[in-house]
Design a protein around this motif. Sequence first.
Motif, PDB file in Angstrom:
ATOM      1  N   SER A   2      32.235  40.976  33.130  1.00  0.00           N
ATOM      2  CA  SER A   2      31.970  39.879  32.198  1.00  0.00           C
ATOM      3  C   SER A   2      31.073  38.834  32.840  1.00  0.00           C
ATOM      4  CB  SER A   2      33.293  39.234  31.770  1.00  0.00           C
ATOM      5  OG  SER A   2      33.957  38.681  32.896  1.00  0.00           O
ATOM      6  N   GLN A   3      30.362  38.107  31.987  1.00  0.00           N
ATOM      7  CA  GLN A   3      29.456  37.074  32.484  1.00  0.00           C
ATOM      8  C   GLN A   3      30.227  35.930  33.110  1.00  0.00           C
ATOM      9  OE1 GLN A   3      27.077  36.789  28.627  1.00  0.00           O
ATOM     10  NE2 GLN A   3      25.542  36.255  30.149  1.00  0.00           N
ATOM     11  N   ALA A   4      29.585  35.274  34.085  1.00  0.00           N
ATOM     12  CA  ALA A   4      30.204  34.118  34.719  1.00  0.00           C
ATOM     13  C   ALA A   4      30.217  32.938  33.752  1.00  0.00           C
ATOM     14  CB  ALA A   4      29.433  33.754  35.985  1.00  0.00           C
ATOM     15  N   VAL A   5      31.183  32.061  33.945  1.00  0.00           N
ATOM     16  CA  VAL A   5      31.292  30.860  33.117  1.00  0.00           C
ATOM     17  C   VAL A   5      30.466  29.747  33.744  1.00  0.00           C
ATOM     18  CG1 VAL A   5      32.862  29.056  32.308  1.00  0.00           C
ATOM     19  CG2 VAL A   5      33.548  31.458  32.174  1.00  0.00           C
ATOM     20  N   GLU A   6      29.673  29.094  32.914  1.00  0.00           N
ATOM     21  CA  GLU A   6      28.850  27.959  33.346  1.00  0.00           C
ATOM     22  C   GLU A   6      29.319  26.719  32.601  1.00  0.00           C
ATOM     23  OE1 GLU A   6      24.127  26.572  33.333  1.00  0.00           O
ATOM     24  OE2 GLU A   6      24.809  28.268  32.103  1.00  0.00           O
ATOM     25  N   VAL A   7      29.409  25.596  33.294  1.00  0.00           N
ATOM     26  CA  VAL A   7      29.791  24.329  32.664  1.00  0.00           C
ATOM     27  C   VAL A   7      28.545  23.486  32.501  1.00  0.00           C
ATOM     28  CG1 VAL A   7      31.165  22.226  32.854  1.00  0.00           C
ATOM     29  CG2 VAL A   7      32.123  24.416  33.613  1.00  0.00           C
ATOM     30  N   GLY A  66      27.841  32.979  28.619  1.00  0.00           N
ATOM     31  CA  GLY A  66      26.684  33.376  27.829  1.00  0.00           C
ATOM     32  C   GLY A  66      26.504  32.370  26.696  1.00  0.00           C
ATOM     33  N   ASP A  67      26.439  32.856  25.475  1.00  0.00           N
ATOM     34  CA  ASP A  67      26.293  31.973  24.317  1.00  0.00           C
ATOM     35  C   ASP A  67      27.637  31.509  23.750  1.00  0.00           C
ATOM     36  OD1 ASP A  67      23.536  32.177  24.391  1.00  0.00           O
ATOM     37  OD2 ASP A  67      23.490  33.954  23.104  1.00  0.00           O
ATOM     38  N   GLU A  68      28.722  32.024  24.308  1.00  0.00           N
ATOM     39  CA  GLU A  68      30.045  31.719  23.760  1.00  0.00           C
ATOM     40  C   GLU A  68      30.673  30.507  24.446  1.00  0.00           C
ATOM     41  OE1 GLU A  68      34.434  33.827  23.096  1.00  0.00           O
ATOM     42  OE2 GLU A  68      32.981  34.707  24.495  1.00  0.00           O
ATOM     43  N   THR A  69      31.154  29.546  23.655  1.00  0.00           N
ATOM     44  CA  THR A  69      31.884  28.399  24.195  1.00  0.00           C
ATOM     45  C   THR A  69      33.326  28.823  24.448  1.00  0.00           C
ATOM     46  OG1 THR A  69      30.497  26.809  23.021  1.00  0.00           O
ATOM     47  CG2 THR A  69      32.631  26.031  23.769  1.00  0.00           C
TER      48      THR A  69
END
Length: 376
Positions: A2-7, A66-69
């Motif tokens: 899964s993609q990493a989470v970015e803040v 990604g594009d998901e919050t």
Amino acid sequence: MSQAVEVIEVDSGKLLNEFILYPFKLYKNNPYWVPPLISERKEFFNQAKNPFYKVAKVKLFLAKRGDETVGRIATCINYAHNEYHMEQTGFFGFFDVENDYETASKLLKVAMITLKKEGMERMRGPANFSTNHEIGFLIEGYDVPPTVMNPYNPPYIPEFAERFGLKKVMDLNSFLITKETPISERQARLVEKIKERSKIKIRSVDFSKFEKEILIVNQIYNKAWERNWGFVPMREAEFMYMARDLKQICDPELALIAEVDGEPAAFCLAVPDINQVLIRMNGRLFPTGILKLLWHTKIRNKINGVRMLTMGVVEQYRKRGIDNIFFVETYLRGIKRGYHWAELSWILETNELMCRAAENMGAKPNKKYRMVEMPI
């Protein structure tokens, strides 16, 4: 993988909308979460309209995969709080996140770093944004919806905060009383004796003189709560802003002022639990929301409970039984107005006098909220 989470920081109208709407996605299938009115939330976050921002610095953040919050958090430096308490405390709030500790910890870490860069020495929360708004993690009472102006969260969120290193600093108690719990004869006699031997007069707020009355209430509020943990005095503009919002849902019979020898001594406000309507509206007044609102409030009044939102007595008039008079008066008026129950929330766990008064009335503990903090 899964993609990493970015803040990322909220810096546009589009991202602000995502920030406001994220809980609608997170709690979509939760039967106890109450959707706020989206229009009200947009106004609350409008720094040009909300006078709170004149004494505070706020930042909003989103966690994105990604594009998901997948989460959100806010930081707040409340200069009025720090000046009043002579400390350097930064607050976090509006903390909603997927059931994933790594995402939660990234959001909390960004909040911590943001506040530390501003010179804060501790991080406390959750506060949306101060003790004059919604505060605390719900830690007991997950199986019923919150009452008006109280928060809701699933159990895993405060567990994530504790795992991150945030520790309890204060619990806030909530009590419930129903019409099935009559006023005891002892309590009724006590209140009658207090009225007989004192010069205490209880009256409703006169809504035909709204601004003049609110200035009186503002003065009582700032005097009565001045020694309370976490209290922040409210400037006239901020108090009037909040009062105009509350006026829309107030029952004038349950907004009470106590006077002693003609001097304002105490204030008590119970408001109809509009959350009983909002839970059916999905945050929108249009196209059908306004019809639901009218149906459940004007056409068929389905609001059968109130939240005793605030009660305070100016220090020089304390220990005269005004709190007991308020409890009994609100109870009797509420029953007469057709309400079946009242939630008394919140009361600081250290306010033993008020907790005891609630229990003496027959109220039972029903929820608990918790404030946490950590050095940064």
